[in-house]
Design an enzyme around this catalytic site. Structure first.
Site, short mmCIF file in Angstrom:
data_model
loop_
_atom_site.label_atom_id
_atom_site.label_comp_id
_atom_site.label_asym_id
_atom_site.label_seq_id
_atom_site.Cartn_x
_atom_site.Cartn_y
_atom_site.Cartn_z
CB SER A 101 13.35 54.37 -35.24
OG SER A 101 12.73 53.96 -36.45
CE LYS A 130 14.17 54.28 -39.69
NZ LYS A 130 12.85 53.87 -39.19
CB SER A 188 9.72 54.22 -36.85
OG SER A 188 10.11 53.63 -35.64
#
Lengths: 499, 98, 505
Positions: C156, C81, C180
């Site tokens: 997210s 990420k 997330s």
């Protein structure tokens, strides 16, 4: 718009000053407070930084154990209570010298609180300054303003930031309102900060050099009509960075507050700046709603709960505090109050203490340091402890005199040799051949020669007139280049004459 | 529960050091009130005797030894800097400092 | 042959690498090819680090040929990420304000990955600074759900979930502040774990809300998440909140779970987490999964956690408050973006900071910073932040009471399946409420897993398992058991039912 000042003496007759002092002390740990960057004064800009103290994305703080230990040591030395548990907090405000735009500090949970410091004033009186708290926080970087007038901020074109100092561990020591100082408020303020410096050095947590910014003071002042009146509105004079300046700032603000109050105006609560050139202060920015620091517990650091056993261990390891030591030495040395005060003010306390430790009497030690050495230091415009002579060498020198190896006069020559880097006193005596001549053979020769040169002296002395003996001694001393033992010379002269 | 006025929002944006457009100011003022209304119940279920939790797991005294590590090389710092001069970060003029 | 290598699970690929049927370079190259083929439509990646990945793979192949003893996942590629700092590789947090910034250091978990000799394929898309539940708040464009390209992948960590769901990577790293990792897992039919707070180091993970953030594994099955969790976890002296204890055997727990024996395991259903606003199909799949757990011997009980409805309130005060402080460092002074004011104000540090933050942050980030600043400001602290921290205590007490009775808690991960891109962008509250079931675990610091448990109207649903702090192994045991039972029913992984993606020319 500044009102004319009220003369200080007049102001303190009619108003009671209350001071409050915040002092930041930089701790002399090896690494910074929350990361391993070197904690060191100076160095090329941005060469003592890690991603943590640069506030790079993703970085996290971890508390330096030694910084915590030093903070506890300082708290204990200030007679504070050490918190059984406390947390760090974030103080949020934007400024380019704080890389995260929040300062990791402590707000309502300081590591140390409720203490006091005994301050010895110039006349020897002890004044107790109450301490509200001592808390840990990190230092900011340094800005340099480029362009414009003198690099001063107004007109600067841009600024350069060095983060070497960012993250250096600090302890901020905050007093309670200091009441009862009266017209001595300026002296109390100065002496208090001097005492903090002495304590920080004595317990070895900071070099505490004010001229290097390792001790920084903000001075609060308010006036009230009488000691019974409620506290007046205070002003805070920032970064008063010398001992003399602390005294000046308090005096100035007393005069200024008195003038404002006399004119019937209220004192405006604000931050003020001190001007070293003329000892005045000028308004900085007013307290505003921008001073909303939005403190909240620092989530990246866990609470600190010092083991009570560890705290006691630190307490047990504390050295004698400067004020206590001074009182003890004063008594032990038998100096008068005035003598003691002069010794302290000359910075000779440690030197005399170390000199007596090498076996010299306190009186003799004082004679050297406050006499000949003070004179030499003054001539060279250096501090006593910067002279090229150690207390041990002074001890050795006095030892040579006491043993009769040399006399006082030669002693001063030996001292010259030590200061010139020729080695310890014994070595200087050897090298320069300065030993006192007490060998009767050599002296007798000189005495006989001197008496032969003055035949009438013998008769005068035999007739009971001792006056001319001095002249003979002088002649012998001259002949032996001052190295003769004067007492022995006198004995030999009398032996010769009286047969 | 309080509601946030447009003036308060302007003040808060200043505290947060964010330029907001007029449209953003209006929009956020409206939205923040919706959110604040939705979260305002936090007051209603807590009593003073409930302690606050600032850290999810109870831990204390996480300390590191006072050991120095090397600095980031200056060229790497400079490479990541917006503007750099004489080994320092160059920033616009700073007001409000003596 | 090369394309099919992307279909291996991480565990399978590790075995292939070990026995030499696939080289690490081949493993990396097939995933790079897959990214080339499908990422134009998906936009899971913000940056592909092909050279670095191949270089790592070549080293692994060389060492393996030389007989060097290698870590279990050596040569298995991974996507990271773009909230996690990678030395020498751009790290943007999907924000304009960090565009082009290259960290001079590795996050501790990136060090772990490098020590595990896992090639890093690239950096995945996210909502800016991980703020969002749909990945629509990325400054660099939306990520699309491989089950339906018109739908959001959750957020997210939409990029990481999509990367594994679409076989662009066998493994990925996510971060989870309020869901997330788990939300995107539910929306894409993948598995994601938010470990116990402190299990995985946060050092080098760009902070959103420090007391809630936790990085964790993202994969296509439970065992793979367990294997990756073992790589990521472990004490880190750089993170003061890191747990200083040995890492438990998560993969063993998953292997044990796959035997489908849950006798003696007590499963709690929190009534407050299966109620209002949940899509009927989501609830239907949830109860079917409960039946499967019971069939494997688990005892299912209902219980109440009365403070959970307030978790949402506490979260939307604590999170923005910490955000407002954590994101203060992005000021246009040192690194990243600098914008000068254009409205006639003098160019000063202050005006540049305000202009930079005004233009460098997206709308959602600004909204949360403003909200958090307000919640911490003078006069409001006690009512907002203070009360929220107290609610946090109540939620921890509810969890403690629940775990006195049961071993794990379960719920649907999200109230709905993946919604359409743009559908909730104008309704802030509706978007926030999507995290209602995932938030409590973050507030209490307890571990939680989301795994696919079915399909509703062509879209995957997610099943959440929550365990007590430091009992992450229970997630893997129960998760692996349910997964085995479901795959037995489905005849294979749920992702096999996802539509084939169009391969770019």
């Amino acid at each position: 718009m500044e009102t004319a000042l009220v003369p200080y003496e007049d102001a303190v007759k009619r108003y009671d000053p209350v001071i409050g002092i915040e002092v930041h002390v930089e701790l002399s740990t090896k690494s910074k407070m929350f990361c391993g960057a070197e904690n060191t004064a100076g160095g090329e800009p941005n060469t003592h930084v890690t991603e943590v103290c640069l506030g790079l994305p993703g970085t996290l703080p971890v508390l330096n154990r030694t910084a915590l230990e030093y903070a506890i040591r300082l708290g204990l030395a200030l007679n504070c209570t050490i918190a059984p548990s406390c947390r760090f907090a974030r103080k949020n405000y934007f400024y380019p010298d704080i890389p995260k735009n929040y300062q990791t500090s402590q707000s309502d949970e300081p590591i140390a609180s409720d203490g006091y410091v005994d301050v010895i004033l110039d006349d020897g009186e002890t004044f107790r300054v109450p301490i509200e708290r001592a808390h840990m926080e990190e230092d900011a970087g340094k800005n340099t303003h480029i362009g414009g007038d003198d690099g001063r901020i107004h007109g600067a074109l841009y600024s350069l930031v060095d983060y070497n100092r960012a993250g250096v561990p600090l302890v901020e020591i905050v007093t309670r309102p200091i009441e009862g100082a009266g017209d001595r408020a300026p002296e109390v303020a100065r002496k208090y900060v001097e005492t903090l410096r002495d304590i920080a050095r004595a317990i070895d947590v900071s070099e505490a050099r004010m001229e290097r910014g390792q001790v920084r003071a903000d001075v609060n002042l308010s006036l009230r009509p009488t000691p019974e009146s409620p506290l007046g509105t205070r002003t805070e004079t920032k970064n008063v960075n010398s001992f003399r300046a602390i005294e000046s700032a308090v005096r100035y603000e007393v005069s200024r507050h008195a003038a404002v109050l006399d004119s019937g105006q209220p004192v405006f609560q604000e931050t003020r700046h001190f001007h070293e050139e003329d000892g005045s202060t000028s308004p900085g920015r007013a307290k505003s709603d921008a001073d909303d620091y939005r403190y909240f517990p620092e989530p990246d650091l866990v609470p600190v709960a010092p083991d009570p056993a560890w705290v006691e261990e630190i307490r047990a390891g504390l050295p004698e505090m400067p004020a206590q030591r001074r009182a003890r030495l004063h008594k032990a040395w038998g100096y008068t109050d005035a003598e003691m005060r002069d010794v302290v003010n000359a910075g000779a306390l440690d030197l005399i203490d170390a000199t007596t430790a090498s076996g010299v009497t306190a009186a003799a030690a004082r004679k050297w340091w406050m006499g000949e050495l003070s004179r030499i230091a003054k001539q060279g415009d250096v501090a006593l402890d910067q002279l090229n002579v150690t207390p041990q060498q002074i001890g050795e020198l006095q030892g040579l005199i006491d043993a009769g190896t040399i006399n006082d006069k030669i002693g001063r020559q030996v001292l010259d040799g030590v200061l010139a880097g020729e080695g310890d006193p014994v070595a200087v005596v050897d090298k320069r051949g300065l030993k006192v001549v007490s060998d009767d053979g050599a002296l007798l020769e000189a005495v006989t020669a001197a008496l032969a040169a003055e035949p009438d002296v013998v008769d005068k002395v035999k007739a009971g007139n001792m006056g001319p003996v001095g002249a003979i001694i002088g002649a012998v001393m001259k002949a032996t280049k001052g190295q003769a033992d004067a007492k022995r010379v006198r004995e030999l002269i009398l032996e010769q004459i009286n047969g | 529960m309080s509601t946030i006025t447009r003036d308060e929002l302007v003040h808060v944006a200043r505290l947060a050091a964010i330029d907001l457009t007029e449209a953003e100011t209006d929009q956020f003022a409206t939205e923040l009130n919706v959110i604040l209304e939705a979260v305002a119940r936090v007051n209603t279920i807590v009593t003073p005797d409930v302690p606050a939790t600032s850290h999810p797991l109870p831990m204390t005294n996480v300390l590191r030894d006072d050991v120095v590590i090397p600095s980031i090389p200056l060229d790497e710092i400079e490479a990541g800097a917006i503007a750099f001069e004489d080994g320092k970060f160059l920033v616009p003029q700073i007001l409000g400092e003596e | 042959m090369v394309v099919s290598n992307t279909r291996f699970t991480a565990a399978e690929l590790a075995t292939q690498l070990k026995i030499g049927t696939v080289s690490a370079v081949e493993a990396v190259q097939c995933h790079l090819d897959r990214i080339d083929d499908v990422d134009g439509d998906l936009h899971a990646f913000l940056h592909v680090s092909a050279e670095e990945a191949l270089a790592t793979a070549r080293e692994v192949d060389k060492d393996r040929a030389a007989g060097v003893d290698l870590p279990p996942l050596a040569g298995v590629p991974i996507a990271v990420k773009d909230l996690i700092c990678t030395k020498g590789i751009p790290t943007t947090a999907a924000s304009r304000i960090l565009e082009g910034w290259i960290p001079p250091y590795d996050a501790s978990i990136v060090r772990n990955i490098k020590a595990a000799r896992m090639p890093i394929l690239g950096k995945t898309n996210l909502d800016e600074f991980a703020m969002g539940s749909s990945t629509e708040h990325s400054a660099f464009g939306d990520t699309h759900n491989p089950w339906d390209l018109d739908r959001i992948p959750g957020g997210s960590g939409g990029g990481s979930a999509v990367a594994v769901a679409s076989y662009e990577a066998p493994l990925a790293i996510g971060t989870d502040t309020g869901g997330s990792i788990r939300g995107p897992a539910a929306f894409t039919g993948t598995v994601g774990v938010k470990p116990t707070y402190g299990s995985v180091s946060r050092y080098g993970c760009i902070a959103m809300a420090s007391s809630l953030d936790q990085a964790g594994p993202v994969a296509r099955n439970v065992l793979d998440t367990a294997l990756l969790h073992e790589v990521l976890a472990g004490y880190d002296p750089r993170d003061s909140t890191s747990i200083n204890e040995p890492v438990p055997a998560y993969a063993d727990a998953a292997v044990h779970g796959a035997t489908q024996d849950l006798k003696g395991v007590k499963v709690g259903v929190v009534l407050e987490m299966v109620g209002n606003g949940f899509q009927p199909g989501v609830l239907a799949r949830f109860y079917e999964s409960l039946t499967k757990l019971q069939n494997m011997g688990a005892e299912v009980v209902n219980l109440s956690c009365p403070s959970f409805p307030f978790a949402f309130d506490a979260y939307y005060l604590i999170m923005p408050a910490e955000v407002s402080s954590n994101l203060a460092r992005y000021d246009g002074m040192r690194y990243g973006l600098r914008v000068e004011p254009t409205d006639g104000r003098p160019v000063t540090a202050e005006s540049v900071t305000m202009a930079t933050r005004g233009q460098g942050f997206g709308e959602e980030v600004k909204r949360r910073i403003i909200l958090g600043t307000y919640a911490l400001s003078a006069g409001y602290y006690d009512a907002f932040y203070g009360s929220a921290q107290q609610v946090r205590t109540l939620i921890q007490r509810d969890f403690a009471a629940a775990f006195d009775q049961v071993d794990v808690l379960v719920s649907p991960t999200t109230p709905t399946t993946a919604f359409k891109l743009g559908e909730k962008l104008d309704d802030v509250l509706a978007m926030y409420l999507g995290d209602v079931a995932t938030i409590p675990a973050n507030l209490a610091g307890v571990p939680a897993l989301s795994m696919p448990n079915g399909i509703d109207a062509g879209l995957p649903t997610g099943f959440q398992i929550i365990a007590p702090a430091k009992e992450d192994a229970r997630l893997y045991r129960v998760g692996a058991a349910l997964e085995a039972a479901l795959e037995h029913q489905w005849g294979g992984p749920l992702l096999d039912q996802a539509p084939e993606l169009t391969v770019a020319e």
